[in-house]
Design an enzyme around this catalytic site. Structure first.
Site, PDB file in Angstrom:
ATOM      1  N   HIS A 107       0.820  -1.230   0.000  1.00  0.00           N
ATOM      2  CA  HIS A 107       0.000   0.000   0.000  1.00  0.00           C
ATOM      3  C   HIS A 107       0.849   1.274   0.000  1.00  0.00           C
ATOM      4  O   HIS A 107       0.297   2.368  -0.114  1.00  0.00           O
ATOM      5  CB  HIS A 107      -0.936   0.030   1.217  1.00  0.00           C
ATOM      6  CG  HIS A 107      -1.939  -1.082   1.234  1.00  0.00           C
ATOM      7  ND1 HIS A 107      -2.832  -1.303   0.203  1.00  0.00           N
ATOM      8  CD2 HIS A 107      -2.192  -2.059   2.157  1.00  0.00           C
ATOM      9  CE1 HIS A 107      -3.585  -2.357   0.490  1.00  0.00           C
ATOM     10  NE2 HIS A 107      -3.210  -2.840   1.665  1.00  0.00           N
ATOM     11  N   ASP A 145      -2.509 -10.756  -2.414  1.00  0.00           N
ATOM     12  CA  ASP A 145      -3.088 -10.279  -1.151  1.00  0.00           C
ATOM     13  C   ASP A 145      -4.566  -9.953  -1.406  1.00  0.00           C
ATOM     14  O   ASP A 145      -4.950  -9.595  -2.519  1.00  0.00           O
ATOM     15  CB  ASP A 145      -2.331  -9.027  -0.696  1.00  0.00           C
ATOM     16  CG  ASP A 145      -2.722  -8.590   0.705  1.00  0.00           C
ATOM     17  OD1 ASP A 145      -2.111  -9.063   1.661  1.00  0.00           O
ATOM     18  OD2 ASP A 145      -3.679  -7.787   0.833  1.00  0.00           O
ATOM     19  N   HIS A 147      -6.194  -7.427  -0.465  1.00  0.00           N
ATOM     20  CA  HIS A 147      -6.396  -5.996  -0.707  1.00  0.00           C
ATOM     21  C   HIS A 147      -5.651  -5.593  -1.985  1.00  0.00           C
ATOM     22  O   HIS A 147      -4.586  -6.143  -2.273  1.00  0.00           O
ATOM     23  CB  HIS A 147      -5.844  -5.172   0.454  1.00  0.00           C
ATOM     24  CG  HIS A 147      -6.464  -5.485   1.783  1.00  0.00           C
ATOM     25  ND1 HIS A 147      -5.913  -6.394   2.659  1.00  0.00           N
ATOM     26  CD2 HIS A 147      -7.593  -5.022   2.370  1.00  0.00           C
ATOM     27  CE1 HIS A 147      -6.675  -6.467   3.756  1.00  0.00           C
ATOM     28  NE2 HIS A 147      -7.706  -5.654   3.597  1.00  0.00           N
TER      29      HIS A 147
HETATM   30 ZN   LIG Z   1      -4.078  -7.273   2.628  1.00  0.00          ZN
END
Ligand SMILES: [Zn+2]
Length: 280
Positions: A107, A145, A147
């Protein structure tokens, strides 16, 4: 088993109260040790490695402990621990290994929070991006992942050497990755969709890849798709064996970097299954 695990106990020294806490990696390490894996100790990433990916002012502020958001605390010494985690990804890339280090990275974008998202989602430095940029090789980044890796997409958007493919839950944090944009190819799935639908989507993603264009596959290996975890897609341990088999079908030099996955014993067993599937 040929795939070695990159790990340093130094990554366990922060955030005991946080969901991204040391237990997730500590328990995974114990399980992999019991399963007979060999371990390698990383060195911190160099300044030059970080600067190929991140803005100089962001790095300065991170070092001084000046960057904090509601997900991502400014822990004492976090810059040094994040540098070591980035070094884990570099060593995994050099050895075709699996970096079992924290904090995670996908991220974190060029300036910190990426693509208009308000937080860095437990990430400080984008470990996999640092390893891919350092290698200079044509690379496919496969992000499994749960996300979307908004930081990784931001860093490599429009980069002719890198192709980013993500299979993730939507709608969900960070809210990006619903559409495919050029070299960043996104597949979104609803919460708890289950293994069958997940693997159908992964097959679709893998079959669309022109693998002859890439020398290396870099896997953002997150395990929060596990049933009941933070981005559950209803997967189980045996799902990761199947995922590993599909990654091996790309027939390229491959390395893995841990992202999410918050239930330590499940992370450990899932990594073991992913590697066994990959090597089968
Ligand atoms: Zn994640």
């Amino acid at each position: 088993m040929k795939t070695k695990i990159v790990f340093s106990e130094k990554c366990l020294g922060y955030g005991t109260w946080h969901v991204e806490g040391p237990q997730r990696v500590k328990l995974a390490h114990e399980i992999l040790r019991e399963n007979g894996y060999e371990f390698l100790e990383p060195a911190p990433a160099e300044e030059d490695d970080l600067m190929r990916v991140h803005d100089v002012d962001y790095l300065w502020n991170l070092r001084k402990g000046l960057v904090e958001d509601s997900d991502t605390p400014a822990y004492d010494n976090i810059f040094e621990i994040a540098r070591l985690s980035a070094g884990g990804a570099l060593l995994a890339a050099q050895t075709c290994g699996f970096s079992l280090m924290r904090p995670p990275g996908h991220h974190a974008g060029v300036f910190g929070a990426a693509l208009g998202v308000c937080t860095r989602g437990f990430c400080y430095l984008n470990n996999i991006a640092i390893a891919v940029k350092a290698s200079g090789k044509k690379t496919l980044i496969l992000d499994i992942d749960g996300h979307h890796g908004n930081g990784t997409q931001e860093i490599f958007q429009g980069d002719p050497k890198v192709h980013y493919v993500s299979v993730h839950r939507h709608p969900h944090y960070p809210g990006t990755g619903f559409n495919t944009e050029g070299n960043c190819v996104n597949f979104s799935l609803p919460a708890d969709c289950g293994e069958r639908r997940y693997l159908e989507t992964l097959d679709q993603a893998v079959n669309a890849i022109e693998r002859q264009r890439f020398e290396v596959v870099a896997v953002s290996a997150g395990f929060d798709t596990y049933s009941g975890d933070l981005a559950s897609l209803g997967l189980t341990e045996k799902s990761y064996f199947e995922i590993g088999k599909r990654i091996a079908m790309l027939k390229r030099k491959t390395f893995f970097v841990l992202e999410g996955g918050y239930i330590g014993e499940k992370v450990g067993r899932s990594i073991d299954q992913l590697i066994k599937g990959f090597e089968s």
